[in-house]
Enzyme design. Sequence first.
Site, PDB file in Angstrom:
ATOM      1  CD  GLU A 178      -2.817   1.340   2.402  1.00 19.25           C
ATOM      2  OE1 GLU A 178      -2.809   0.451   3.270  1.00 19.25           O
ATOM      3  OE2 GLU A 178      -3.574   2.312   2.448  1.00 19.25           O
ATOM      4  CE  LYS A 220      -6.094  -0.137   1.757  1.00 16.57           C
ATOM      5  NZ  LYS A 220      -6.834  -0.725   2.872  1.00 16.57           N
TER       6      LYS A 220
HETATM    7  P1  13P Z   1      -9.465   4.027   4.111  1.00 16.58           P
HETATM    8  O1  13P Z   1     -10.266   3.312   3.056  1.00 16.58           O
HETATM    9  O2  13P Z   1     -10.279   4.613   5.210  1.00 16.58           O
HETATM   10  O3  13P Z   1      -8.464   4.970   3.499  1.00 16.58           O
HETATM   11  O4  13P Z   1      -8.614   2.910   4.871  1.00 16.58           O
HETATM   12  C1  13P Z   1      -8.013   1.950   4.175  1.00 16.58           C
HETATM   13  C2  13P Z   1      -6.764   1.537   4.842  1.00 16.58           C
HETATM   14  O5  13P Z   1      -6.637   0.415   5.296  1.00 16.58           O
HETATM   15  C3  13P Z   1      -5.670   2.495   4.910  1.00 16.58           C
HETATM   16  O6  13P Z   1      -4.488   1.828   5.231  1.00 16.58           O
END
Ligand code: 13P
Length: 341
Positions: A178, A220
């Site tokens: 991510e 992500k």
């Molecule tokens: P949000 O969808 O609230 O941004 O959270 C996703 C997430 O896991 C961020 O690390």
Amino acid sequence: MNLEQLESTAKAMAAPGKGILAADESTPTIGKRFDQINAESTEENRRTYRDMLFTTEGMENYISGVIFFDETLRQSTVDRDVPFSKHLSDLGVVPGIKVDKGAKELAGFEGEKVTEGLDGLRDRLKEYYDLGARFAKWRAVITITEEAPSFACIDANAHALARYAALCQEADIAPIVEPEVLMDGEHNIEASFEVTSEVLSSVFEALVRMDVYLEGIILKPNMVLSGYECSEQASVDEVAEATVSCFMRFVPAAVPGICFLSGGQSDIHATEHLNAMNCLGTEKPWKLSFSYGRALQQPALKAWGGDPANVENAREAFLHRAKCNGAATTGDYTKEMETSE
Ligand code: 13P
């Protein structure tokens, strides 16, 4: 390292019609969410709230995986005392775990962050596997300002993401990679496109160098949006086009799924953007899905308000968002879905 298992976990997480529930708020973050509804953030209350989401009947039709925080992976359902990870995997939902230790100030680069948590990670992953986790999450944070992001910040975060991903795969845990480019600020969608491009290119270079098996990861990322304070806000279709063309350039076809984060988008916007991307004529090599925290939970949290009398309404609100986002993964979401139930 079991490549087949890694690949089948990643594919299950990106199954058509489904996406990931990010319920891995750290204790301080869930505390802030509970403050908004005047609920006390005790361990028991956090368990009750997450139990409500995980035991919502039918959630498994739209949710492929759930990301836990450490505390939640050690908790059990309220009525039958079954570990949450077992309860979910019995339903065919893959349990996962946030393993980073948060984004900390990057020395020498004021206002920029680097994510920590590599030390001791190999041992923690072993324990998490035994507790039932089959995927993990590590979030890197990149800020856009006049001066930022620096090459140093992008490079340090890409390196950490790649080392984390390699450690996960060694432990047969599929890594969610991510790199989040924050959409706070006045920058326009072009700036967002440019920074997201640089970050993705750097992250994949690092993953390849670290010999990470791309078929066994989930990406992500942020969507390519206008900065939230930008005076010109791109339309839903513009966001969909910019995001897909950026990812077509920088994300290898070997990656099975791209599961977007919602960031600070409204719940409806997050659904509309995902749906518009899946409606585009472009032939995409990967699945485009969701891994939403706030955009899946906010309406449920509000409906619940910490009151046991509201549990059924809250479950309904959660299931509704899960269903709308599930439809958006195949381009089948319509505005009427918001009012027809
Ligand atoms: P949000 O969808 O609230 O941004 O959270 C996703 C997430 O896991 C961020 O690390």
